[in-house]
Motif scaffolding. Structure first.
Motif: not given
Length: 352
Positions: A1-10, A12-25, A37-39
């Motif tokens: 899954m790819a998408g755009k990551y945004s906040n007030s500063l910038r 970026m295009e990002w891509v989702k990798g393997n699951a590393v954990g799970s939360g309550s939801f 290539g930043e993780l």
């Protein structure tokens, strides 16, 4: 899954990798910045309650800045093919995983010297939160992350409460819908619906220390979830202390696991305790120390981590500890605890 990551500063295009954990939801996945290539980690949820939980977590994290709190990187909302919206929360990636993972990988119990170090980091995080008038509400090993160099970060703020917010009030008929946390780590007064305060996190801290030492906050004492909730809420008992702990460690736990929340030490006070400070000047007597907290407060100093500073005003007084459950209250508590908890597994209880 790819998408755009945004906040007030910038952006970026990002891509989702393997699951590393799970939360309550939802789940937590490794993600990558496609440009360099930043993780980082992305926590995603699309259900109504999960969406709200991540919104709350983003709202809490974006205003925090401490080396002991997982770093917020931004968030976005994506439209899915089925018409649902997914909330994606972006955070720094902690290579060591959670303290729960680490404890299991090292035989289910950690050495006391390691527990002291981790507990000190957790306390710095709690002290920062409490100065910011935030109660974590779900402190446990699973929600404490570890870097490869042993640095500690508090995580999972989906159920966190601001004490100046009406959302922090748990005194309502819909208690089980408004409360948050995981029962075995929750303070007695929270399970009794008497209110929420900083002292609630301190009880959970004591349970977390025991979890690091034994693998479980209550050991084998509670095998039935419903009976456990009743026991924690209305008995006079406290978790069994680790049998091989030092006198300092046992005293530290007693300071955390007072059933009367007003008797628990604050996070700031606990930072001066010999168990985490290493200051054992003079002959140590656990009995004398346990009943003379003034001896610590009189010699207390402030240790800055570079990003935090003490505040002059005292924190508001904690909510008073109410009377022990009467027969009618026990019946009411027993009725309230008819929640859907599987007998073989503890689950998180979150705000809806």
């Amino acid at each position: 899954m790819a998408g755009k990551y945004s906040n007030s500063l910038r952006q970026m295009e990002w891509v989702k990798g393997n699951a590393v954990g799970s939360g309550s939801f939802g789940t937590v996945n490794l993600a990558m910045n496609k440009s360099n290539g930043e993780l980082f980690a992305v926590k995603s949820a699309s259900s109504g309650s999960g969406f709200q939980s991540l919104e709350n977590e983003a709202d809490i994290l974006k205003n925090l800045n401490s080396p002991y709190i997982v770093r917020y990187l931004g968030h976005d909302v994506s439209d899915e093919a089925n018409g649902e919206q997914t909330f994606n929360l972006f955070m720094e990636f902690m290579a060591g995983g959670s303290l729960s993972d680490i404890t299991k990988k090292f035989g289910g119990a950690l050495d006391e010297s390691v527990i002291r170090s981790y507990t000190r980091g957790i306390l710095h995080g709690l002290a920062y939160l409490h100065r910011s008038r935030i109660v974590h509400c779900d402190l446990k090993c699973k929600n404490v992350l570890l870097g490869s160099s042993g640095d500690i970060r508090l995580a999972d703020f989906g159920g966190a409460k601001r004490l100046n917010s009406s959302k922090a009030n748990t005194n309502s008929k819909n208690f089980w819908q408004s409360m948050c946390g995981t029962p075995l780590w929750m303070a007695p007064e929270v399970l009794r619906n008497e209110g929420l305060d900083f002292a609630s996190d301190i009880w959970s801290l004591g349970c977390t220390v025991i979890e690091m030492a034994t693998g479980s906050p209550w050991g084998d004492e509670v095998s039935n979830p419903m009976a456990a909730v009743y026991k924690i809420a209305c008995s006079d008992e406290t978790p069994q202390l680790p049998p091989n702990f030092s006198a300092e460690g046992l005293d530290f736990l007693r300071k955390c696991l007072q059933r009367n929340p007003t008797s628990r030490w604050s996070s700031e006070e606990l930072l001066s305790h010999p168990f985490v400070s290493g200051n054992t000047s003079g002959k140590y007597s656990s009995k004398e120390y346990a009943y003379s907290p003034t001896s610590v407060l009189d010699d207390r100093g402030w240790e800055s981590d570079g990003s935090e500073s003490p505040i002059a005003e005292e924190l508001p007084a904690r909510m008073p500890f109410l009377k022990r459950c009467t027969k009618e209250e026990r019946q009411m508590t027993k009725h309230q605890t008819q929640i859907d908890i599987a007998a073989s597994e503890w689950v998180d209880v979150r705000s809806g």
